[in-house]
Design an enzyme around this catalytic site. Structure first.
Site, PDB file in Angstrom:
ATOM      1  N   ARG A   1     -57.110   8.787 139.385  1.00 20.19           N
ATOM      2  CA  ARG A   1     -58.335   8.622 138.593  1.00 20.19           C
ATOM      3  C   ARG A   1     -59.077   9.950 138.465  1.00 20.19           C
ATOM      4  O   ARG A   1     -59.143  10.720 139.409  1.00 20.19           O
ATOM      5  CB  ARG A   1     -59.253   7.587 139.258  1.00 20.19           C
ATOM      6  CG  ARG A   1     -60.569   7.410 138.515  1.00 20.19           C
ATOM      7  CD  ARG A   1     -61.249   6.138 138.875  1.00 20.19           C
ATOM      8  NE  ARG A   1     -61.963   6.219 140.148  1.00 20.19           N
ATOM      9  CZ  ARG A   1     -62.798   5.271 140.589  1.00 20.19           C
ATOM     10  NH1 ARG A   1     -62.974   4.172 139.875  1.00 20.19           N
ATOM     11  NH2 ARG A   1     -63.396   5.403 141.742  1.00 20.19           N
TER      12      ARG A   1
ATOM     13  N   ARG B   1     -62.884  12.728 141.869  1.00 17.16           N
ATOM     14  CA  ARG B   1     -64.017  12.530 142.782  1.00 17.16           C
ATOM     15  C   ARG B   1     -63.570  12.789 144.220  1.00 17.16           C
ATOM     16  O   ARG B   1     -62.472  12.401 144.607  1.00 17.16           O
ATOM     17  CB  ARG B   1     -64.520  11.080 142.666  1.00 17.16           C
ATOM     18  CG  ARG B   1     -65.388  10.843 141.461  1.00 17.16           C
ATOM     19  CD  ARG B   1     -65.636   9.385 141.193  1.00 17.16           C
ATOM     20  NE  ARG B   1     -65.922   8.565 142.371  1.00 17.16           N
ATOM     21  CZ  ARG B   1     -66.205   7.271 142.317  1.00 17.16           C
ATOM     22  NH1 ARG B   1     -66.244   6.654 141.144  1.00 17.16           N
ATOM     23  NH2 ARG B   1     -66.456   6.598 143.394  1.00 17.16           N
TER      24      ARG B   1
ATOM     25  N   ARG C   1     -73.372  -4.591 146.873  1.00 18.47           N
ATOM     26  CA  ARG C   1     -72.193  -4.149 147.615  1.00 18.47           C
ATOM     27  C   ARG C   1     -72.058  -4.916 148.931  1.00 18.47           C
ATOM     28  O   ARG C   1     -71.092  -4.735 149.654  1.00 18.47           O
ATOM     29  CB  ARG C   1     -72.418  -2.697 147.909  1.00 18.47           C
ATOM     30  CG  ARG C   1     -71.346  -1.671 147.788  1.00 18.47           C
ATOM     31  CD  ARG C   1     -70.421  -1.722 146.675  1.00 18.47           C
ATOM     32  NE  ARG C   1     -69.561  -0.566 146.689  1.00 18.47           N
ATOM     33  CZ  ARG C   1     -69.515   0.343 145.713  1.00 18.47           C
ATOM     34  NH1 ARG C   1     -70.227   0.194 144.641  1.00 18.47           N
ATOM     35  NH2 ARG C   1     -68.688   1.354 145.825  1.00 18.47           N
TER      36      ARG C   1
ATOM     37  N   LYS D   1     -64.009  -1.806 136.893  1.00 23.19           N
ATOM     38  CA  LYS D   1     -65.376  -2.256 136.558  1.00 23.19           C
ATOM     39  C   LYS D   1     -66.038  -1.284 135.577  1.00 23.19           C
ATOM     40  O   LYS D   1     -66.637  -1.702 134.600  1.00 23.19           O
ATOM     41  CB  LYS D   1     -66.249  -2.353 137.827  1.00 23.19           C
ATOM     42  CG  LYS D   1     -65.715  -3.309 138.875  1.00 23.19           C
ATOM     43  CD  LYS D   1     -66.689  -3.456 140.042  1.00 23.19           C
ATOM     44  CE  LYS D   1     -66.918  -2.193 140.843  1.00 23.19           C
ATOM     45  NZ  LYS D   1     -65.723  -1.664 141.556  1.00 23.19           N
TER      46      LYS D   1
ATOM     47  N   ARG E   1     -62.885   3.315 152.092  1.00 20.21           N
ATOM     48  CA  ARG E   1     -63.607   2.576 151.051  1.00 20.21           C
ATOM     49  C   ARG E   1     -63.038   1.164 150.890  1.00 20.21           C
ATOM     50  O   ARG E   1     -63.781   0.210 150.675  1.00 20.21           O
ATOM     51  CB  ARG E   1     -63.541   3.322 149.716  1.00 20.21           C
ATOM     52  CG  ARG E   1     -64.448   4.536 149.700  1.00 20.21           C
ATOM     53  CD  ARG E   1     -64.171   5.417 148.523  1.00 20.21           C
ATOM     54  NE  ARG E   1     -64.598   4.831 147.264  1.00 20.21           N
ATOM     55  CZ  ARG E   1     -64.094   5.171 146.076  1.00 20.21           C
ATOM     56  NH1 ARG E   1     -63.146   6.062 145.990  1.00 20.21           N
ATOM     57  NH2 ARG E   1     -64.556   4.608 144.996  1.00 20.21           N
TER      58      ARG E   1
HETATM   59  P1  AMP Z   1     -68.758   3.666 143.254  1.00 22.79           P
HETATM   60  O1  AMP Z   1     -68.834   4.703 142.191  1.00 22.79           O
HETATM   61  O2  AMP Z   1     -69.371   2.363 142.833  1.00 22.79           O
HETATM   62  O3  AMP Z   1     -67.369   3.503 143.822  1.00 22.79           O
HETATM   63  O4  AMP Z   1     -69.682   4.188 144.449  1.00 22.79           O
HETATM   64  C1  AMP Z   1     -69.386   5.406 145.122  1.00 22.79           C
HETATM   65  C2  AMP Z   1     -70.087   5.410 146.463  1.00 22.79           C
HETATM   66  O5  AMP Z   1     -71.504   5.325 146.271  1.00 22.79           O
HETATM   67  C3  AMP Z   1     -69.757   4.237 147.383  1.00 22.79           C
HETATM   68  O6  AMP Z   1     -68.562   4.449 148.112  1.00 22.79           O
HETATM   69  C4  AMP Z   1     -70.990   4.208 148.270  1.00 22.79           C
HETATM   70  O7  AMP Z   1     -70.959   5.246 149.206  1.00 22.79           O
HETATM   71  C5  AMP Z   1     -72.112   4.518 147.283  1.00 22.79           C
HETATM   72  N1  AMP Z   1     -72.636   3.295 146.624  1.00 22.79           N
HETATM   73  C6  AMP Z   1     -72.534   2.936 145.319  1.00 22.79           C
HETATM   74  N2  AMP Z   1     -73.159   1.780 145.069  1.00 22.79           N
HETATM   75  C7  AMP Z   1     -73.668   1.369 146.262  1.00 22.79           C
HETATM   76  C8  AMP Z   1     -74.432   0.232 146.677  1.00 22.79           C
HETATM   77  N3  AMP Z   1     -74.775  -0.740 145.805  1.00 22.79           N
HETATM   78  N4  AMP Z   1     -74.791   0.155 147.977  1.00 22.79           N
HETATM   79  C9  AMP Z   1     -74.462   1.118 148.869  1.00 22.79           C
HETATM   80  N5  AMP Z   1     -73.739   2.201 148.549  1.00 22.79           N
HETATM   81  C10 AMP Z   1     -73.349   2.345 147.256  1.00 22.79           C
END
Ligand code: AMP
Length: 212
Positions: free
Chosen positions: A125, A158, A89, A14, A169
Protein backbone atom coordinates in the site's frame (compact mmCIF):
# COMPACT_ATOMS: atom_id res chain seq x y z
CA UNK A 1 -27.46 14.47 7.53
CA UNK A 2 -26.57 10.89 6.54
CA UNK A 3 -24.08 9.12 8.80
CA UNK A 4 -22.13 6.06 7.71
CA UNK A 5 -19.67 4.03 9.71
CA UNK A 6 -17.05 1.89 7.96
CA UNK A 7 -15.72 -1.03 9.99
CA UNK A 8 -12.91 -3.39 9.02
CA UNK A 9 -9.28 -4.25 9.68
CA UNK A 10 -6.49 -1.92 8.53
CA UNK A 11 -6.15 -2.48 4.78
CA UNK A 12 -9.68 -3.84 4.34
CA UNK A 13 -10.43 -1.02 1.90
CA UNK A 14 -12.37 1.42 4.14
CA UNK A 15 -10.51 4.45 2.78
CA UNK A 16 -11.01 3.45 -0.84
CA UNK A 17 -14.75 2.92 -0.34
CA UNK A 18 -15.06 6.13 1.68
CA UNK A 19 -13.58 8.10 -1.20
CA UNK A 20 -15.93 6.52 -3.73
CA UNK A 21 -18.92 7.23 -1.50
CA UNK A 22 -17.70 10.80 -1.09
CA UNK A 23 -17.49 11.27 -4.88
CA UNK A 24 -20.86 9.67 -5.58
CA UNK A 25 -22.98 11.05 -2.76
CA UNK A 26 -21.15 14.19 -1.61
CA UNK A 27 -20.84 12.95 1.97
CA UNK A 28 -17.56 13.79 3.69
CA UNK A 29 -14.98 11.15 4.63
CA UNK A 30 -13.57 11.67 8.10
CA UNK A 31 -10.57 9.44 8.67
CA UNK A 32 -9.15 9.82 12.17
CA UNK A 33 -5.91 8.26 10.87
CA UNK A 34 -5.64 10.95 8.14
CA UNK A 35 -6.40 13.70 10.69
CA UNK A 36 -3.64 12.40 12.96
CA UNK A 37 -1.15 12.06 10.10
CA UNK A 38 -1.90 15.68 9.13
CA UNK A 39 -1.03 16.78 12.68
CA UNK A 40 2.25 14.88 12.38
CA UNK A 41 3.17 16.33 8.98
CA UNK A 42 2.29 19.85 10.23
CA UNK A 43 4.60 19.26 13.24
CA UNK A 44 1.95 20.35 15.74
CA UNK A 45 2.20 19.59 19.47
CA UNK A 46 -0.52 17.01 19.03
CA UNK A 47 1.37 15.47 16.10
CA UNK A 48 4.52 15.15 18.22
CA UNK A 49 2.48 13.61 21.02
CA UNK A 50 0.91 10.86 18.85
CA UNK A 51 3.71 9.98 16.41
CA UNK A 52 5.39 7.37 18.60
CA UNK A 53 2.07 5.71 19.40
CA UNK A 54 1.05 5.48 15.73
CA UNK A 55 4.46 4.20 14.68
CA UNK A 56 4.09 1.38 17.21
CA UNK A 57 0.61 0.54 15.91
CA UNK A 58 -1.09 1.33 19.24
CA UNK A 59 -4.25 3.40 19.62
CA UNK A 60 -4.06 7.06 20.66
CA UNK A 61 -6.22 8.13 23.62
CA UNK A 62 -9.98 8.45 23.28
CA UNK A 63 -9.85 12.05 24.56
CA UNK A 64 -7.52 13.14 21.75
CA UNK A 65 -9.72 11.46 19.16
CA UNK A 66 -12.95 13.01 20.48
CA UNK A 67 -11.47 16.49 20.72
CA UNK A 68 -10.26 16.26 17.13
CA UNK A 69 -13.60 14.94 15.90
CA UNK A 70 -15.66 17.56 17.75
CA UNK A 71 -13.94 20.28 15.73
CA UNK A 72 -14.05 18.38 12.45
CA UNK A 73 -17.73 17.45 12.37
CA UNK A 74 -18.80 21.06 12.99
CA UNK A 75 -17.26 22.19 9.71
CA UNK A 76 -19.78 23.08 7.01
CA UNK A 77 -18.58 20.50 4.47
CA UNK A 78 -20.09 17.82 6.74
CA UNK A 79 -23.68 19.08 6.50
CA UNK A 80 -24.85 16.59 3.87
CA UNK A 81 -23.35 13.49 5.41
CA UNK A 82 -20.31 11.95 7.08
CA UNK A 83 -18.45 8.70 6.45
CA UNK A 84 -16.50 7.69 9.56
CA UNK A 85 -13.37 5.78 8.56
CA UNK A 86 -11.17 4.33 11.30
CA UNK A 87 -13.39 5.48 14.15
CA UNK A 88 -14.59 4.12 16.56
CA UNK A 89 -11.66 1.83 17.24
CA UNK A 90 -12.78 0.29 20.54
CA UNK A 91 -15.94 -0.23 22.59
CA UNK A 92 -15.37 2.83 24.78
CA UNK A 93 -15.23 5.10 21.71
CA UNK A 94 -18.38 3.46 20.36
CA UNK A 95 -20.21 4.04 23.66
CA UNK A 96 -19.19 7.72 23.69
CA UNK A 97 -19.97 8.20 19.99
CA UNK A 98 -23.73 9.01 20.26
CA UNK A 99 -22.98 12.01 22.49
CA UNK A 100 -20.72 13.39 19.78
CA UNK A 101 -23.11 12.74 16.92
CA UNK A 102 -26.47 13.50 18.53
CA UNK A 103 -28.21 11.06 16.18
CA UNK A 104 -28.36 7.38 15.28
CA UNK A 105 -25.99 6.02 12.64
CA UNK A 106 -27.80 5.38 9.33
CA UNK A 107 -25.49 2.66 8.01
CA UNK A 108 -22.82 0.52 9.64
CA UNK A 109 -20.80 -1.13 6.87
CA UNK A 110 -18.37 -3.88 7.78
CA UNK A 111 -15.77 -4.84 5.16
CA UNK A 112 -14.33 -8.32 5.67
CA UNK A 113 -10.96 -9.44 4.30
CA UNK A 114 -8.85 -12.44 5.44
CA UNK A 115 -5.70 -11.49 7.36
CA UNK A 116 -3.28 -13.13 4.88
CA UNK A 117 -4.70 -10.89 2.13
CA UNK A 118 -4.50 -7.84 4.43
CA UNK A 119 -0.82 -8.47 5.18
CA UNK A 120 0.01 -8.65 1.46
CA UNK A 121 -2.06 -5.54 0.73
CA UNK A 122 -0.49 -3.42 3.47
CA UNK A 123 3.05 -4.28 2.41
CA UNK A 124 2.37 -2.81 -1.06
CA UNK A 125 0.00 0.00 0.00
CA UNK A 126 1.15 3.54 -0.76
CA UNK A 127 -0.50 6.82 0.27
CA UNK A 128 -0.31 10.45 -0.84
CA UNK A 129 1.03 12.65 1.96
CA UNK A 130 -1.01 15.63 0.69
CA UNK A 131 -4.51 14.42 -0.21
CA UNK A 132 -4.51 10.96 1.39
CA UNK A 133 -5.27 9.09 -1.87
CA UNK A 134 -4.44 5.40 -1.54
CA UNK A 135 -2.52 3.36 -4.14
CA UNK A 136 -1.05 -0.12 -4.35
CA UNK A 137 2.46 -0.57 -5.70
CA UNK A 138 1.40 -3.78 -7.47
CA UNK A 139 -2.30 -3.59 -8.35
CA UNK A 140 -2.90 0.17 -8.55
CA UNK A 141 0.37 2.09 -8.96
CA UNK A 142 0.67 5.85 -9.57
CA UNK A 143 1.23 6.92 -13.20
CA UNK A 144 4.55 8.53 -12.24
CA UNK A 145 6.62 6.88 -9.48
CA UNK A 146 5.91 8.40 -6.03
CA UNK A 147 3.71 11.19 -7.47
CA UNK A 148 -0.02 11.35 -6.73
CA UNK A 149 -2.20 11.12 -9.89
CA UNK A 150 -4.81 13.39 -8.28
CA UNK A 151 -2.88 16.22 -6.61
CA UNK A 152 0.78 15.62 -7.63
CA UNK A 153 1.64 15.24 -3.93
CA UNK A 154 4.36 12.90 -2.63
CA UNK A 155 3.29 9.24 -2.42
CA UNK A 156 5.00 7.11 0.23
CA UNK A 157 4.74 3.88 2.18
CA UNK A 158 3.31 4.77 5.60
CA UNK A 159 5.74 3.99 8.44
CA UNK A 160 3.04 1.96 10.15
CA UNK A 161 2.48 -0.14 7.00
CA UNK A 162 5.97 -1.62 7.46
CA UNK A 163 6.03 -5.27 8.45
CA UNK A 164 7.04 -4.90 12.10
CA UNK A 165 4.16 -2.50 12.86
CA UNK A 166 1.52 -4.29 10.80
CA UNK A 167 1.64 -7.34 13.08
CA UNK A 168 0.87 -5.22 16.14
CA UNK A 169 -1.85 -3.27 14.33
CA UNK A 170 -3.60 -6.51 13.48
CA UNK A 171 -3.32 -7.68 17.09
CA UNK A 172 -4.74 -4.36 18.29
CA UNK A 173 -7.53 -4.72 15.72
CA UNK A 174 -8.41 -8.23 16.91
CA UNK A 175 -8.42 -7.31 20.60
CA UNK A 176 -9.93 -3.83 20.55
CA UNK A 177 -11.70 -3.11 17.26
CA UNK A 178 -13.15 -6.43 16.07
CA UNK A 179 -15.55 -6.65 19.08
CA UNK A 180 -17.32 -3.64 17.51
CA UNK A 181 -18.82 -6.02 14.94
CA UNK A 182 -20.89 -7.77 17.62
CA UNK A 183 -21.61 -4.42 19.28
CA UNK A 184 -23.12 -2.91 16.12
CA UNK A 185 -24.70 -6.12 14.80
CA UNK A 186 -27.18 -5.95 17.63
CA UNK A 187 -28.12 -2.34 16.96
CA UNK A 188 -29.54 -2.67 13.42
CA UNK A 189 -28.56 -1.03 10.09
CA UNK A 190 -25.55 -3.37 9.99
CA UNK A 191 -24.26 -4.73 6.67
CA UNK A 192 -21.25 -6.92 5.88
CA UNK A 193 -19.47 -6.93 2.51
CA UNK A 194 -16.84 -9.32 1.21
CA UNK A 195 -13.87 -6.99 0.77
CA UNK A 196 -11.70 -9.54 -1.01
CA UNK A 197 -12.95 -8.41 -4.43
CA UNK A 198 -12.38 -5.60 -6.88
CA UNK A 199 -12.89 -2.17 -5.25
CA UNK A 200 -15.44 -1.14 -7.89
CA UNK A 201 -17.50 -4.32 -7.55
CA UNK A 202 -17.76 -3.78 -3.79
CA UNK A 203 -18.65 -0.15 -4.32
CA UNK A 204 -21.53 -1.03 -6.68
CA UNK A 205 -23.07 -3.08 -3.87
CA UNK A 206 -22.50 -0.35 -1.29
CA UNK A 207 -24.02 2.21 -3.67
CA UNK A 208 -27.12 0.07 -4.06
CA UNK A 209 -27.48 -0.11 -0.29
CA UNK A 210 -27.04 3.63 0.20
CA UNK A 211 -29.56 4.40 -2.54
CA UNK A 212 -32.30 2.35 -0.88
P1 AMP B 1 -5.60 4.32 10.24
O1 AMP B 1 -5.16 5.26 9.18
O2 AMP B 1 -7.09 4.37 10.47
O3 AMP B 1 -5.09 2.92 10.04
O4 AMP B 1 -4.96 4.85 11.60
C1 AMP B 1 -3.55 4.92 11.76
C2 AMP B 1 -3.22 4.98 13.24
O5 AMP B 1 -3.80 6.15 13.82
C3 AMP B 1 -3.76 3.82 14.08
O6 AMP B 1 -2.92 2.68 14.03
C4 AMP B 1 -3.81 4.46 15.45
O7 AMP B 1 -2.53 4.56 16.01
C5 AMP B 1 -4.28 5.88 15.14
N1 AMP B 1 -5.76 5.99 15.11
C6 AMP B 1 -6.56 6.24 14.04
N2 AMP B 1 -7.85 6.30 14.39
C7 AMP B 1 -7.89 6.07 15.73
C8 AMP B 1 -8.94 6.00 16.70
N3 AMP B 1 -10.23 6.16 16.35
N4 AMP B 1 -8.59 5.76 17.99
C9 AMP B 1 -7.30 5.60 18.37
N5 AMP B 1 -6.27 5.64 17.51
C10 AMP B 1 -6.55 5.88 16.20
Amino acid sequence: MVTILLLGAPGAGKGSQARLIEEEFGYKQISTGDLLRKEISDNTDLGMQVKGIIDKGELVSDDIIFEMLEHRIKESDCNKGIIFDGFPRNISQAERFPSLLGKKLDFVINIEVPFDVIIKRLSSRRQCTSCGAVYNAISNPTNVDDVCDKCYGHVIQRDDDKEETVKNRLEVYTKQTEPLIEYYKNKGNFYTFDGNRDIKVIFEEIKELLNK
